[in-house]
Design a protein around this motif. Structure first.
Motif, PDB file in Angstrom:
ATOM      1  N   GLU A  44       0.820  -1.211   0.000  1.00  0.00           N
ATOM      2  CA  GLU A  44       0.000   0.000   0.000  1.00  0.00           C
ATOM      3  C   GLU A  44       0.857   1.267   0.000  1.00  0.00           C
ATOM      4  OE1 GLU A  44      -0.988   0.784   4.717  1.00  0.00           O
ATOM      5  OE2 GLU A  44      -2.524  -0.127   3.436  1.00  0.00           O
ATOM      6  N   SER A  45       2.108   1.171   0.450  1.00  0.00           N
ATOM      7  CA  SER A  45       3.011   2.318   0.431  1.00  0.00           C
ATOM      8  C   SER A  45       4.401   1.948  -0.086  1.00  0.00           C
ATOM      9  CB  SER A  45       3.145   2.938   1.834  1.00  0.00           C
ATOM     10  OG  SER A  45       1.914   3.474   2.278  1.00  0.00           O
ATOM     11  N   PHE A  46       4.999   0.891   0.473  1.00  0.00           N
ATOM     12  CA  PHE A  46       6.364   0.525   0.121  1.00  0.00           C
ATOM     13  C   PHE A  46       6.408  -0.314  -1.159  1.00  0.00           C
ATOM     14  CE2 PHE A  46       6.730   1.292   4.704  1.00  0.00           C
ATOM     15  CZ  PHE A  46       7.845   2.108   4.746  1.00  0.00           C
ATOM     16  N   PHE A  47       7.579  -0.284  -1.815  1.00  0.00           N
ATOM     17  CA  PHE A  47       7.776  -1.101  -3.013  1.00  0.00           C
ATOM     18  C   PHE A  47       9.224  -1.537  -3.087  1.00  0.00           C
ATOM     19  CE2 PHE A  47       9.631   2.768  -4.551  1.00  0.00           C
ATOM     20  CZ  PHE A  47      10.559   2.374  -5.503  1.00  0.00           C
ATOM     21  N   ALA A  48       9.485  -2.568  -3.884  1.00  0.00           N
ATOM     22  CA  ALA A  48      10.847  -2.975  -4.246  1.00  0.00           C
ATOM     23  C   ALA A  48      10.829  -3.477  -5.679  1.00  0.00           C
ATOM     24  CB  ALA A  48      11.377  -4.051  -3.295  1.00  0.00           C
ATOM     25  N   ASP A  49      11.995  -3.395  -6.347  1.00  0.00           N
ATOM     26  CA  ASP A  49      12.084  -3.647  -7.788  1.00  0.00           C
ATOM     27  C   ASP A  49      13.468  -4.219  -8.074  1.00  0.00           C
ATOM     28  OD1 ASP A  49      13.063  -2.730 -10.510  1.00  0.00           O
ATOM     29  OD2 ASP A  49      11.065  -1.883 -10.677  1.00  0.00           O
ATOM     30  N   ILE A  50      13.552  -5.235  -8.936  1.00  0.00           N
ATOM     31  CA  ILE A  50      14.833  -5.807  -9.359  1.00  0.00           C
ATOM     32  C   ILE A  50      14.842  -5.928 -10.869  1.00  0.00           C
ATOM     33  CG2 ILE A  50      13.991  -8.178  -8.994  1.00  0.00           C
ATOM     34  CD1 ILE A  50      16.889  -8.987  -8.357  1.00  0.00           C
ATOM     35  N   ARG A  51      16.011  -5.637 -11.502  1.00  0.00           N
ATOM     36  CA  ARG A  51      16.141  -5.645 -12.954  1.00  0.00           C
ATOM     37  C   ARG A  51      17.488  -6.287 -13.326  1.00  0.00           C
ATOM     38  NH1 ARG A  51      12.967  -0.309 -14.933  1.00  0.00           N
ATOM     39  NH2 ARG A  51      11.409  -0.352 -13.257  1.00  0.00           N
ATOM     40  N   VAL A  52      17.419  -7.470 -13.940  1.00  0.00           N
ATOM     41  CA  VAL A  52      18.626  -8.234 -14.254  1.00  0.00           C
ATOM     42  C   VAL A  52      18.698  -8.462 -15.768  1.00  0.00           C
ATOM     43  CG1 VAL A  52      19.848 -10.413 -13.938  1.00  0.00           C
ATOM     44  CG2 VAL A  52      18.644  -9.360 -12.007  1.00  0.00           C
ATOM     45  N   PRO A  53      19.719  -7.917 -16.445  1.00  0.00           N
ATOM     46  CA  PRO A  53      19.848  -8.116 -17.893  1.00  0.00           C
ATOM     47  C   PRO A  53      20.094  -9.579 -18.242  1.00  0.00           C
ATOM     48  CG  PRO A  53      21.224  -6.290 -17.131  1.00  0.00           C
ATOM     49  CD  PRO A  53      20.751  -7.008 -15.908  1.00  0.00           C
ATOM     50  N   ALA A  54      19.635  -9.970 -19.429  1.00  0.00           N
ATOM     51  CA  ALA A  54      19.795 -11.360 -19.871  1.00  0.00           C
ATOM     52  C   ALA A  54      21.258 -11.734 -20.063  1.00  0.00           C
ATOM     53  CB  ALA A  54      19.022 -11.571 -21.173  1.00  0.00           C
ATOM     54  N   ASP A  55      22.129 -10.761 -20.348  1.00  0.00           N
ATOM     55  CA  ASP A  55      23.540 -11.057 -20.591  1.00  0.00           C
ATOM     56  C   ASP A  55      24.410 -10.884 -19.348  1.00  0.00           C
ATOM     57  OD1 ASP A  55      23.450  -8.302 -20.373  1.00  0.00           O
ATOM     58  OD2 ASP A  55      24.538  -7.893 -22.235  1.00  0.00           O
ATOM     59  N   ARG A  56      23.801 -10.879 -18.178  1.00  0.00           N
ATOM     60  CA  ARG A  56      24.595 -10.787 -16.950  1.00  0.00           C
ATOM     61  C   ARG A  56      25.567 -11.964 -16.880  1.00  0.00           C
ATOM     62  NH1 ARG A  56      21.908 -11.747 -11.083  1.00  0.00           N
ATOM     63  NH2 ARG A  56      22.012 -13.899 -11.862  1.00  0.00           N
ATOM     64  N   PRO A  57      26.827 -11.741 -16.525  1.00  0.00           N
ATOM     65  CA  PRO A  57      27.778 -12.858 -16.445  1.00  0.00           C
ATOM     66  C   PRO A  57      27.361 -13.854 -15.373  1.00  0.00           C
ATOM     67  CG  PRO A  57      28.732 -10.845 -15.533  1.00  0.00           C
ATOM     68  CD  PRO A  57      27.467 -10.441 -16.221  1.00  0.00           C
ATOM     69  N   ASP A  58      27.600 -15.131 -15.646  1.00  0.00           N
ATOM     70  CA  ASP A  58      27.245 -16.189 -14.708  1.00  0.00           C
ATOM     71  C   ASP A  58      28.391 -16.373 -13.717  1.00  0.00           C
ATOM     72  OD1 ASP A  58      26.308 -18.320 -13.311  1.00  0.00           O
ATOM     73  OD2 ASP A  58      26.138 -19.687 -15.017  1.00  0.00           O
ATOM     74  N   VAL A  59      28.235 -15.795 -12.541  1.00  0.00           N
ATOM     75  CA  VAL A  59      29.272 -15.882 -11.498  1.00  0.00           C
ATOM     76  C   VAL A  59      28.716 -16.555 -10.248  1.00  0.00           C
ATOM     77  CG1 VAL A  59      30.495 -13.857 -12.377  1.00  0.00           C
ATOM     78  CG2 VAL A  59      28.710 -13.567 -10.642  1.00  0.00           C
ATOM     79  N   ARG A  60      27.645 -17.331 -10.421  1.00  0.00           N
ATOM     80  CA  ARG A  60      26.976 -17.913  -9.256  1.00  0.00           C
ATOM     81  C   ARG A  60      27.858 -18.888  -8.487  1.00  0.00           C
ATOM     82  NH1 ARG A  60      21.703 -19.769 -12.403  1.00  0.00           N
ATOM     83  NH2 ARG A  60      23.342 -20.053 -13.968  1.00  0.00           N
ATOM     84  N   ALA A  61      28.864 -19.461  -9.142  1.00  0.00           N
ATOM     85  CA  ALA A  61      29.726 -20.426  -8.457  1.00  0.00           C
ATOM     86  C   ALA A  61      30.846 -19.761  -7.670  1.00  0.00           C
ATOM     87  CB  ALA A  61      30.325 -21.391  -9.472  1.00  0.00           C
ATOM     88  N   ARG A  62      31.001 -18.455  -7.787  1.00  0.00           N
ATOM     89  CA  ARG A  62      32.141 -17.778  -7.167  1.00  0.00           C
ATOM     90  C   ARG A  62      32.007 -17.686  -5.644  1.00  0.00           C
ATOM     91  NH1 ARG A  62      35.182 -15.110 -10.970  1.00  0.00           N
ATOM     92  NH2 ARG A  62      34.970 -16.255 -12.930  1.00  0.00           N
ATOM     93  N   GLY A  63      30.861 -17.208  -5.181  1.00  0.00           N
ATOM     94  CA  GLY A  63      30.639 -17.112  -3.743  1.00  0.00           C
ATOM     95  C   GLY A  63      31.248 -15.900  -3.068  1.00  0.00           C
ATOM     96  N   ASP A  64      31.925 -15.040  -3.830  1.00  0.00           N
ATOM     97  CA  ASP A  64      32.557 -13.863  -3.225  1.00  0.00           C
ATOM     98  C   ASP A  64      32.724 -12.800  -4.306  1.00  0.00           C
ATOM     99  OD1 ASP A  64      34.211 -11.962  -2.003  1.00  0.00           O
ATOM    100  OD2 ASP A  64      35.263 -13.472  -0.832  1.00  0.00           O
ATOM    101  N   LEU A  65      32.185 -11.627  -4.065  1.00  0.00           N
ATOM    102  CA  LEU A  65      32.270 -10.548  -5.039  1.00  0.00           C
ATOM    103  C   LEU A  65      33.698 -10.065  -5.245  1.00  0.00           C
ATOM    104  CD1 LEU A  65      29.157  -8.473  -3.909  1.00  0.00           C
ATOM    105  CD2 LEU A  65      29.365  -9.796  -6.026  1.00  0.00           C
ATOM    106  N   ARG A  66      34.579 -10.310  -4.287  1.00  0.00           N
ATOM    107  CA  ARG A  66      35.958  -9.830  -4.403  1.00  0.00           C
ATOM    108  C   ARG A  66      36.770 -10.642  -5.404  1.00  0.00           C
ATOM    109  NH1 ARG A  66      37.216 -10.097   1.894  1.00  0.00           N
ATOM    110  NH2 ARG A  66      36.045 -12.009   1.480  1.00  0.00           N
ATOM    111  N   GLY A  67      36.293 -11.842  -5.759  1.00  0.00           N
ATOM    112  CA  GLY A  67      37.055 -12.686  -6.664  1.00  0.00           C
ATOM    113  C   GLY A  67      36.678 -12.540  -8.124  1.00  0.00           C
ATOM    114  N   LEU A  68      35.875 -11.565  -8.473  1.00  0.00           N
ATOM    115  CA  LEU A  68      35.427 -11.406  -9.847  1.00  0.00           C
ATOM    116  C   LEU A  68      36.471 -10.714 -10.707  1.00  0.00           C
ATOM    117  CD1 LEU A  68      31.750 -10.205  -9.240  1.00  0.00           C
ATOM    118  CD2 LEU A  68      32.613 -12.544  -9.457  1.00  0.00           C
ATOM    119  N   ALA A  69      36.484 -11.062 -11.988  1.00  0.00           N
ATOM    120  CA  ALA A  69      37.332 -10.379 -12.955  1.00  0.00           C
ATOM    121  C   ALA A  69      36.736  -9.002 -13.267  1.00  0.00           C
ATOM    122  CB  ALA A  69      37.442 -11.213 -14.232  1.00  0.00           C
TER     123      ALA A  69
END
Length: 244
Positions: A44-69
C-alpha cells in the motif's frame, strides 16, 4: 530501515498492489527490450524492484564478489533495482527511492499509469519510455512489509502471497557518477569494487521453492538458490517471521 516516507501520502489503490513482471520497455531510438528480467512488488506504500539483464555474467559459483574479474564486475554493475515508497496522484505515479542499486540520477522516477487489457502501461514523464507490466499471481496470503533490519538482516522486505522482494543496502556510499559501471571501473582495488556491488536485491518465494524463503533472482548472484534466512544466520540475527 527506510526513512523519508511521507506519512500523509494516501495508500496506493488495491489494483496497484501486488507483484508485477515487466513484459517490455521501449525508448525512442532504441531496441525494444523484452529480455531483461524485471519484478516489481508493491504494497500500500512501500515497493521494491529488481532488474537483471539477460547477458549478466554467470558468477553464481564464485561465492565472493571480491574474486570477480574486471569484466564480470562491470557486467554485474549493469543490473538495477530500487526500493522505497510510492505516491500516486491521479494517473501520475512517483516512486521515491530510498535505496538504489545505481547511483542517484537526479531525475524523479515518475510515470503515467494506464490500465487496460490485463496489463499496466507506464509512460515516462521526465524521461521518454513506455513500459508494459503484467500482474503475476502469487497465491493466497497477505501483502506485508518489514523494515526492521535487526529482525530480518535486510533493510526492507515486501511480500505478496508466496512472493517476496528483499533489499539490503550497501554499506559503502556510492560516489556521484553516471552509472555503477563507471564507479566500479574506477575502483582502486577489488575490495572497493566489491563493496560498491554489495547491494543485495532478492526476489523469491516463501513456500513454493525447494526450501523456505528461496531466492530465485538476486543482484548478488551466488545467493540464488539459497534461503533468505541464510543471510540472516550468517550475520547472527534472528530468523524470519511469517507475515501476520
Amino acid at each position: 530501515m527506510l526513512r523519508g516516507i511521507d506519512r500523509r501520502a494516501a495508500p496506493v489503490p488495491e489494483w496497484l498492489r501486488g507483484l508485477w513482471r515487466r513484459r517490455s520497455i521501449a525508448r525512442p531510438g532504441g531496441a525494444l527490450d523484452t529480455t531483461t528480467t524485471v519484478y516489481w512488488l508493491q504494497t500500500e506504500s512501500f515497493f521494491a524492484d529488481i532488474r537483471v539483464p539477460a547477458d549478466r555474467p554467470d558468477v553464481r559459483a564464485r561465492g565472493d564478489l571480491r574474486g570477480l574479474a574486471p569484466d564480470e564486475r562491470r557486467g554485474l554493475a549493469r543490473q538495477a533495482g530500487f526500493a522505497g515508497w510510492t505516491e500516486l496522484r491521479g494517473d501520475r505515479c512517483r516512486w521515491h527511492r530510498s535505496i538504489d542499486y545505481q547511483p542517484p540520477g537526479g531525475v524523479p522516477d515518475e510515470g503515467r499509469l494506464i490500465r487496460g487489457n490485463g496489463v499496466l502501461v507506464e509512460e515516462g514523464i521526465h524521461e521518454s519510455y513506455i513500459e508494459i507490466w503484467e500482474p503475476v499471481p502469487c497465491g493466497p496470503g497477505p501483502i506485508a512489509v518489514w523494515d526492521d533490519p535487526q529482525a530480518l538482516g535486510v533493510d526492507l522486505a515486501v511480500v505478496c502471497g508466496d512472493a517476496f522482494l528483499a533489499v539490503r543496502d550497501r554499506r559503502l556510499a556510492l560516489p556521484p557518477a553516471a552509472s555503477l559501471e563507471e564507479v566500479v571501473a574506477g575502483a582502486v582495488d577489488a575490495a572497493r569494487a566489491a563493496a560498491w556491488l554489495d547491494c543485495e536485491i532478492a526476489y523469491g518465494v516463501q513456500r513454493g521453492g525447494r526450501q523456505p524463503w528461496e531466492i530465485r533472482l538476486c543482484t548478488v548472484p551466488f545467493r540464488e538458490g539459497e534461503s533468505l534466512a541464510a543471510g540472516v544466520q550468517r550475520r547472527g540475527l534472528a530468523g524470519l517471521a511469517r507475515p501476520a
